[in-house]
Design a protein around this motif. Sequence first.
Motif, short mmCIF file in Angstrom:
data_model
loop_
_atom_site.label_atom_id
_atom_site.label_comp_id
_atom_site.label_asym_id
_atom_site.label_seq_id
_atom_site.Cartn_x
_atom_site.Cartn_y
_atom_site.Cartn_z
N ILE A 65 0.67 -1.18 0.03
CA ILE A 65 -0.05 0.01 -0.06
C ILE A 65 0.86 1.15 0.13
CG2 ILE A 65 -1.64 1.27 1.27
CD1 ILE A 65 -2.66 -1.22 2.30
N THR A 66 1.88 1.18 0.71
CA THR A 66 2.56 2.26 0.91
C THR A 66 3.47 2.57 -0.15
OG1 THR A 66 2.69 1.84 3.42
CG2 THR A 66 4.21 3.80 2.67
N ALA A 67 4.08 1.49 -0.70
CA ALA A 67 4.98 1.65 -1.97
C ALA A 67 4.45 2.02 -3.09
CB ALA A 67 5.64 0.20 -2.10
N THR A 68 3.01 1.54 -3.05
CA THR A 68 2.24 1.95 -4.56
C THR A 68 2.00 3.44 -4.55
OG1 THR A 68 1.35 -0.31 -4.38
CG2 THR A 68 0.14 1.50 -5.74
N HIS A 115 -2.61 2.88 6.92
CA HIS A 115 -1.47 2.41 7.78
C HIS A 115 -0.92 1.05 7.23
CE1 HIS A 115 1.73 3.10 10.40
NE2 HIS A 115 1.46 2.31 11.24
N GLU A 116 0.51 0.79 7.24
CA GLU A 116 0.98 -0.85 7.17
C GLU A 116 1.90 -0.58 8.58
OE1 GLU A 116 1.10 -2.54 2.72
OE2 GLU A 116 2.18 -0.52 2.96
N PRO A 117 1.66 -1.15 9.42
CA PRO A 117 2.58 -1.17 10.62
C PRO A 117 3.93 -2.08 10.41
CG PRO A 117 0.75 -2.41 11.24
CD PRO A 117 0.53 -1.62 10.04
N ASN A 158 -1.68 10.77 12.17
CA ASN A 158 -2.31 9.81 12.85
C ASN A 158 -2.45 8.61 11.76
OD1 ASN A 158 -3.69 11.17 15.18
ND2 ASN A 158 -4.48 12.49 13.54
N PRO A 159 -2.53 7.34 12.41
CA PRO A 159 -2.60 6.05 11.24
C PRO A 159 -3.41 6.14 10.28
CG PRO A 159 -2.35 5.38 13.52
CD PRO A 159 -2.48 6.95 13.60
N GLY A 160 -3.26 6.29 8.91
CA GLY A 160 -4.31 6.55 8.00
C GLY A 160 -4.56 7.82 7.23
N ASP A 161 -3.74 8.56 7.94
CA ASP A 161 -3.75 10.08 7.38
C ASP A 161 -2.48 10.38 6.55
OD1 ASP A 161 -1.78 10.78 9.08
OD2 ASP A 161 -3.00 12.18 10.16
N ALA A 162 -1.63 9.62 6.08
CA ALA A 162 -0.45 9.74 5.30
C ALA A 162 -0.74 9.99 3.88
CB ALA A 162 0.67 8.53 5.34
N VAL A 218 7.37 1.66 7.18
CA VAL A 218 8.72 1.50 6.32
C VAL A 218 8.25 0.93 5.10
CG1 VAL A 218 10.92 0.54 6.29
CG2 VAL A 218 10.19 1.20 8.45
N PHE A 219 8.86 1.35 3.95
CA PHE A 219 8.50 0.89 2.63
C PHE A 219 9.89 0.82 1.63
CE2 PHE A 219 7.49 5.40 2.43
CZ PHE A 219 7.88 5.91 1.14
N GLY A 220 10.77 1.21 2.15
CA GLY A 220 12.05 1.06 1.23
C GLY A 220 13.17 1.49 1.95
N GLU A 221 14.28 1.99 1.47
CA GLU A 221 15.71 2.21 2.09
C GLU A 221 16.51 2.85 0.97
OE1 GLU A 221 17.77 -0.95 3.80
OE2 GLU A 221 16.53 -2.13 2.46
N ILE A 222 17.55 3.61 1.51
CA ILE A 222 18.42 4.27 0.55
C ILE A 222 19.43 3.22 0.15
CG2 ILE A 222 20.45 5.82 0.58
CD1 ILE A 222 18.97 7.40 2.88
N VAL A 223 19.71 3.19 -0.94
CA VAL A 223 20.67 2.24 -1.53
C VAL A 223 22.05 2.76 -2.12
CG1 VAL A 223 19.29 0.18 -1.85
CG2 VAL A 223 19.65 1.94 -3.94
N ALA A 224 21.91 4.14 -2.52
CA ALA A 224 22.98 5.06 -3.23
C ALA A 224 22.57 6.48 -2.64
CB ALA A 224 23.22 4.90 -4.46
N GLY A 225 23.86 7.23 -2.42
CA GLY A 225 23.53 8.77 -2.07
C GLY A 225 23.40 8.84 -0.71
#
Length: 231
Positions: free
Chosen positions: A68-71, A118-120, A139-143, A171-178
């Motif tokens: 959900i968050t990634a999309t 929200h995806e805990p 609040n959860p669900g307002d992002a 959390v839905f990802g991370e830094i891999v460069a930069g």
Amino acid sequence: MLTIFLSALALAVQTTPVPPQTTQLPPAIPPVSTPAKPVVEADLRPYVALVTDLGTITVRIETRRAPITATNFLRYVDAKRMDGFQFYRSTKSWGPANQLVQAGNRGDARKNFPPIAHEPTTTTGLTNCKGALSMARLNPGDATSDFFLLLSDIKGFDADAPGGDGAGFAVFGEIVAGADVAEAIFNAPISPTAGEGVMVGQMLEPKVTIKTARRVPAPAEVPQGCVVKAG
């Protein structure tokens, strides 16, 4: 008599059956079993390059674990709505244990898509470690469009953190460069007066603009990362 004996011997040789010849075959060689090659799951996670005023940050998006968050994030990228978003906050005032920069839509609110569920981290199996890409919220669900890049482990952001609100930040990802670019944003100048509440003393001045946000191929050497919890 000798002639009769020789004739009889010759007849015996002609009429004595010859036993069939037998061929001794070598023992059968058992087939060599080749160990099965482990099935390696293809890494189909998307990568996005955030080109900013201070350089480029490349992030890997966890579409399978946090769909959900990634999309939602990729929707802003693919619609080019993230172009012009800004990094506007650095939490230097919180000390070395709580370092992050925050970005999002600081202009036209019409660019925001509707809020998402929200995806805990207790559901996704991800964690707010150094380098994590997490969704900002009140609040959860307002992002909507705002997100964090963590420059230190902030385990208090996980949903199961002791003393937390039980929801945490998704959390839905991370830094891999930069990562050095993210550090430069974190260390950029701060306004002493801008902001409200806890954000006073954390607002970047000037803000750092995301010029473009685009999907890109995976970098040549991609780190394993830290956001996926072990076990």
